[in-house]
Structures are given as C-alpha cells and as structure tokens.
Design a protein around this motif. Structure first.
Motif, mmCIF file in Angstrom:
data_model
loop_
_atom_site.group_PDB
_atom_site.id
_atom_site.type_symbol
_atom_site.label_atom_id
_atom_site.label_comp_id
_atom_site.label_asym_id
_atom_site.label_seq_id
_atom_site.Cartn_x
_atom_site.Cartn_y
_atom_site.Cartn_z
ATOM 1 N N GLU B 27 -12.523 32.137 -7.599
ATOM 2 C CA GLU B 27 -13.980 32.174 -7.730
ATOM 3 C C GLU B 27 -14.464 31.189 -8.779
ATOM 4 O O GLU B 27 -15.635 30.839 -8.797
ATOM 5 C CB GLU B 27 -14.437 33.572 -8.180
ATOM 6 N N GLY B 28 -13.591 30.807 -9.663
ATOM 7 C CA GLY B 28 -14.005 30.000 -10.808
ATOM 8 C C GLY B 28 -14.136 28.532 -10.468
ATOM 9 O O GLY B 28 -14.233 28.157 -9.297
ATOM 10 N N PRO B 29 -14.119 27.698 -11.490
ATOM 11 C CA PRO B 29 -14.392 26.267 -11.304
ATOM 12 C C PRO B 29 -13.328 25.552 -10.477
ATOM 13 O O PRO B 29 -13.574 24.458 -9.983
ATOM 14 C CB PRO B 29 -14.412 25.734 -12.736
ATOM 15 N N PHE B 30 -12.146 26.147 -10.335
ATOM 16 C CA PHE B 30 -11.087 25.492 -9.574
ATOM 17 C C PHE B 30 -11.104 25.881 -8.100
ATOM 18 O O PHE B 30 -10.334 25.357 -7.313
ATOM 19 C CB PHE B 30 -9.720 25.834 -10.173
ATOM 20 N N SER B 31 -11.975 26.810 -7.753
ATOM 21 C CA SER B 31 -11.903 27.404 -6.418
ATOM 22 C C SER B 31 -12.159 26.389 -5.312
ATOM 23 O O SER B 31 -11.756 26.609 -4.179
ATOM 24 C CB SER B 31 -12.906 28.545 -6.298
ATOM 25 N N TRP B 122 -22.788 30.531 4.637
ATOM 26 C CA TRP B 122 -21.799 30.614 3.559
ATOM 27 C C TRP B 122 -21.931 29.428 2.608
ATOM 28 O O TRP B 122 -22.046 29.596 1.395
ATOM 29 C CB TRP B 122 -20.393 30.671 4.153
ATOM 30 N N TYR B 123 -21.978 28.234 3.163
ATOM 31 C CA TYR B 123 -22.033 27.063 2.296
ATOM 32 C C TYR B 123 -23.397 26.916 1.640
ATOM 33 O O TYR B 123 -23.501 26.386 0.532
ATOM 34 C CB TYR B 123 -21.631 25.793 3.046
ATOM 35 N N ARG B 129 -25.337 28.756 -5.619
ATOM 36 C CA ARG B 129 -24.646 29.197 -6.834
ATOM 37 C C ARG B 129 -24.214 27.997 -7.678
ATOM 38 O O ARG B 129 -24.258 28.039 -8.904
ATOM 39 C CB ARG B 129 -23.435 30.067 -6.469
ATOM 40 N N MET B 130 -23.844 26.927 -7.013
ATOM 41 C CA MET B 130 -23.409 25.752 -7.777
ATOM 42 C C MET B 130 -24.581 25.094 -8.485
ATOM 43 O O MET B 130 -24.441 24.598 -9.608
ATOM 44 C CB MET B 130 -22.733 24.744 -6.838
ATOM 45 N N LYS B 131 -25.744 25.082 -7.845
ATOM 46 C CA LYS B 131 -26.917 24.478 -8.481
ATOM 47 C C LYS B 131 -27.282 25.221 -9.754
ATOM 48 O O LYS B 131 -27.712 24.616 -10.729
ATOM 49 C CB LYS B 131 -28.112 24.525 -7.514
ATOM 50 N N GLY B 147 -20.330 17.728 -9.003
ATOM 51 C CA GLY B 147 -21.258 16.965 -8.174
ATOM 52 C C GLY B 147 -20.607 16.477 -6.889
ATOM 53 O O GLY B 147 -21.231 16.466 -5.822
ATOM 54 N N LEU B 148 -19.354 16.104 -6.988
ATOM 55 C CA LEU B 148 -18.630 15.645 -5.805
ATOM 56 C C LEU B 148 -18.492 16.787 -4.790
ATOM 57 O O LEU B 148 -18.718 16.598 -3.592
ATOM 58 C CB LEU B 148 -17.255 15.115 -6.236
ATOM 59 N N GLY B 149 -18.167 17.958 -5.283
ATOM 60 C CA GLY B 149 -18.078 19.122 -4.398
ATOM 61 C C GLY B 149 -19.411 19.415 -3.738
ATOM 62 O O GLY B 149 -19.495 19.632 -2.524
ATOM 63 N N LEU B 150 -20.469 19.382 -4.541
ATOM 64 C CA LEU B 150 -21.816 19.614 -4.006
ATOM 65 C C LEU B 150 -22.142 18.618 -2.904
ATOM 66 O O LEU B 150 -22.680 18.987 -1.852
ATOM 67 C CB LEU B 150 -22.840 19.474 -5.128
#
Lengths: 190, 190
Positions: B27-31, B122-123, B129-131, B147-150
């Motif tokens: 769930e964290g930043p590595f997810s 889902w996305y 949540r990321m924003k 940002g790359l993930g977003l």
DNA sequence: TCTCTATATGGCAGTTCGATATAGGTGACG
DNA sequence: CGTCACCTATATCGAACTGCCATATAGAGA
C-alpha cells in the motif's frame, strides 16, 4: 496469469514448441505484459498435455534436439475461455528502474543520467517497432492491447523527457549543498 | 530488485518490522513498482541481519507476537548505495488484465465491459489518492517517481475511456457476424 | 575458435502461497 | 444486544512452484 493459461493463450493463436512460447513472451506480442521462463513453461506444457488440454507431436529433427510441437485441443480452448471469465488478479510489476529513480538522491548524477537516457532510447526503439507492426490483420483485442501499451510507453517517454533535467538539477544542487554547508545551518538560523 | 535490496531501501527511510515492509510494498510508496511476500521478506531480513547490514531489536509486545524492528546499519547503507550503481534489470510485468484484453474477442462483452470499467474506477481512485499525498516533504527522487507513476495511470485511464466503446462494438459485431453468417460468405463472394 | 540460435531437460536456490498461532477490534445477523 | 465471523498485526514453517543456470547438440556467422 498462471503459466498454463499463458501457454493455452499462445497456442490458441497457433501451434508452437516450448521454445517458441518462450520467444512469444520475450519478444513477441506477449512481451509487454507477460513473463515466463523455460523452468515454468516446460512443466506447464507437460501438465496441460496430461490434462489433454494440448496435444504434443514429436518432430524428430536431424542435427537438433527433438522439437515438440504443441496444439491446443477443443477442451483446451474451453479451459482458456473459462479462465477469461474469472476476475483478473492485480498487476504485478517489479521495476529496478523505478526503484532507482525513487532513490535518485543516493545516486551520482552521471550514473542516474545515463540510466534515464538509456531508458528513453530503449522505449523510443520499442515504440518505433510497435508503430511499424501490422495491426490491420489482427483481432480487435490485440489492437486494443497494443494501443494501450503504446500509450504507456509514450507517456513514460514524455514524462522522462520533460522532468529529467529538473531532477538532475535538484539532485546536483542538493548534493553540493550537503557538501558545502556542514556549518551553514548556524548561519541560516540567525 | 531483489528482496534484500528492497528491504534495505525501505529501511533507509526509517526503521520497520517485516510486517511494515510488506505493507510498504502493498500500500505504501513502493506499491506501484515492487512486489514481495512475507515468504521472501523474512528470509531476506534474516540474511541481512547475518551480514550485519541491518540490526534487529526485539520488542516484546503484550497481546501480540513479538515485533522485530530492523534498522539499517552504515554498511547496509553502503550496500544499498552500491547496488544502485549497478545497471537495472529490465522491468517485469505480469498483468492478467492485459492478457484478457488481448483475448477480448473470446470474452462475452458484458464480462469484458465490467472488467474495463472496474479497471478505470480502480485507477481513478489510485490517481485521486496519489494527488492528495503530500509531496513537498519528500526528496526529489520520490517526487519524480511519483509523477512518473501518475503519468502512467493517467495515460491508461485516458486510453481506456477513449477506446473502450469501440472495442466493445467491434467485438459485439464480430460475434453477431459469426452467429448470423455461417452461409453468408457465399453471398459476399458474389 | 567463439558465440549465437534453436531446442529440451535437470537441479538448486529463491519465491509464493497457505496454514498456524495469538488477540483484540469491527461489523453483521438474528 | 450478544455472538460469531472476519480483519489487523505479527511471525514462522513447509510444500509447491518458479527462475535461473548448466548441460547437450550442431550448424551458422564473426
């Protein structure tokens, strides 16, 4: 997707040997979203064969190891069809590249820059090859998936190009700040 | 990234138990780019401990199993640093969702539609949540990776929304064509 | 001569997945 | 309102699975 289903999927598009299935995951149309090694493909094919979901025709070749060509059976097609009705497991991603950018501030800027540049040129090549591939002859699902992959790669390239220099600058200034101001905080606190 | 390095990375950001490391990947930043299970994390921590790359403080808790809190050691930091200099292995992706869309023409349109819609919502939730997450306090590498993930997720959402109806139409018409025209090719050939 | 391609198999090490233990919190159902 | 089922937190173990490397073979290309 479990390896047995992956093999069924590949074989649903035409007969293949274990080696060719591996190639389909490595370089072929599945390479963007599936990953399987010989160590999982060959046992999977043996099991599918035992369950009569695939047929195996041994082709003795001269000068090469025997080639075993597998064909999907009607019950294999049914099994594939039924698996496609099940809810998909969440994507699994393992990316060293993301891991590295996450810890970018621990890396020397020249190493980081080289990794970012390699990534960009690599994906630019991938996009070029994907653009050239003949989609007209392929079913709509394949075209759709192809386009989705392209969208991903293009978004990644764009983001990297737009943000890479800023990242490198930030890290360079942070690292020089670390080096320059071991005693500066006192000044700043005044 | 191998699990030992992943643990070192998580611990470089602060002490954690094995359970918390798992949470960071889930769930964290590595997810978004790492995946590891208890069965690989605990053995990895044991090995890191044996190599003195991490310290382990046993915290006896009442009412719960003992918690083992791991801290990275200076040599652990060095090991992480050195791993980051090595060339990254190519990304590994395993996506049931892509596999399914690839074989979309084998699926009933309602099942396919439901899977596509679930993916979009889902996305969209992930992006929301990321924003909201506070980036200002995080180092530049983390912001960049975030940002790359977003960018990826947004590209996927956009593509799905723009192309999903067309895909469903194509499949529906193809399937009805299959059903309606077992003898039609003759007509078409005239 | 080396290395690559094509093809399959075998084994070891690493990984996943599920079971087990424990205990308090949370939610559903009658 | 009580109770049971399930979830969270935490770790360990073993079985099954997978990945990766080595091995075998031989022609082709460098």
């Amino acid at each position: 997707m479990d390896v047995k289903t992956l093999c069924l999927g590949v074989l649903s598009r035409g007969d293949a040997s274990g080696y060719e299935i591996k190639k389909a995951c490595e370089e072929g149309p599945f390479s963007h979203f599936q990953d399987a090694s010989f160590g999982s493909i060959y046992p999977a094919l043996a099991k599918l064969s035992a369950e009569k979901l695939v047929d195996c025709h041994q082709m003795s070749q001269e000068k090469r190891p025997d080639k075993k060509v597998y064909s999907i059976t009607p019950s294999g097609r049914t099994a594939l069809f039924e698996t496609l009705l099940l809810p998909p497991a969440p994507d699994k991603v393992n990316s060293d590249f993301y891991f590295m950018t996450f810890f970018a501030q621990l890396m020397p800027t020249d190493v980081l820059r080289s990794i970012l540049e390699k990534r960009i040129t690599w994906y630019e090549g991938v996009v070029e090859r994907m653009k050239d591939c003949n989609l007209a002859i392929r079913p709509p699902g394949e075209r759709f998936t192809h386009g989705l992959g392209l969208a991903h790669y293009r978004a990644e390239i764009t983001y990297l190009k737009e943000n890479m220099d800023q990242l490198l600058d930030q890290i360079a200034s942070e690292q020089s700040a670390d080096a320059e101001i071991p005693q500066a905080p006192k000044t700043a606190a005044l």
